[in-house]
Design a protein around this motif. Structure first.
Motif: not given
Length: 267
Positions: A65-70
């Protein structure tokens, strides 16, 4: 960019088809992934969760999720694909990609032998589900693949549906494209490039000297992979000629030898 500088090489912009930087996450914590994304999201195009680290990574969904939001796509390393295939669990692997909402997948045969027609079949099937990156080359340092075979394998995998092919080097940069010392097998690379478009290849190049070699050969917008998270920004400065290794390269200036006299007197 924070400043104005003239005569910089033109970089492609995200989302880009070439000029890719693929970073390798070998087990970053969620906090580390957040820090990495906060500094490097503009410069990294995709993150690989190295080999099968995703199997033992805690809070995997939260990290994805961290990567997706970035705005950074993520994919599981090819070794995880092979771990499923060797156990006859290919359909389980496909379900895994859906479970974690993955949009990319890597197909490789670096750790096990897969009949190449079968590998291409895996690529074709997965390409109906996700964007496929296929890796060519062995992780076995004693297994030397001749240049004509690299070309043939890459061509067939692109025809089977791979979006790009990856030149194997491992995370250490000492097999496949490189000798055990890390030196580039330059003849191999040059021969591959006679048949495969450079924008279709991601060259695994974890070592700085390897990155410099490819940038000097193919320019700022060469696709490079297996970059450590802490090396993404340093790599971008190499791409732009803002580090000593390429400082003069893009300005068309050759470094001159300033030693006009011997370092000691000769009797």
């Amino acid at each position: 960019m924070n400043f104005d500088l003239s005569n910089l090489p033109e970089r492609t912009r995200k989302p880009r088809q070439y000029g890719f930087t693929m970073a390798m996450d070998k087990g970053l914590s969620i906090r580390e992934a957040e820090d990495f994304a906060s500094t490097s999201a503009d410069h990294v195009d995709i993150v690989k969760l190295g080999w099968a680290t995703s199997f033992v990574t805690p809070n995997l969904k939260d990290k994805l999720k961290v990567y997706k939001e970035a705005g950074i796509p993520v994919y599981f390393g090819g070794t995880l694909f092979e771990a499923f295939v060797i156990r006859n669990q290919f359909e389980d692997y496909r379900k895994l990609l859906d479970k974690y909402d993955m949009s990319f997948a890597e197909v490789s045969d670096g750790s096990m032998d897969i009949d190449h027609d079968k590998k291409c079949d895996y690529i074709t099937k997965l390409s109906e589900q996700v964007t496929v990156l296929s890796e060519v080359g062995s992780k076995d340092a004693d297994k030397i693949i001749p240049p004509y075979m690299w070309i043939e394998l890459m061509q067939k995998e692109l025809e089977a549906g791979a979006w790009k092919v990856i030149g194997e080097a491992r995370e250490g940069g000492n097999v496949g494209l490189f000798r055990s010392t890390g030196e580039v097998r330059s003849g191999l690379v040059q021969e591959i490039l006679t048949k495969i478009p450079f924008e279709k290849i991601i060259w695994e190049a974890p070592q700085k000297a390897q990155q410099v070699w490819f940038i000097k050969l193919l320019g700022a917008n060469v696709n490079l992979g297996n970059i450590a998270p802490e090396e993404v920004i340093p790599l971008e400065t190499i791409r732009l000629g803002l580090r000593g290794d390429t400082f003069l390269h893009f300005l068309g200036i050759e470094r001159k030898n300033t030693n006009t006299a011997p370092p000691f007197e000769i009797d």
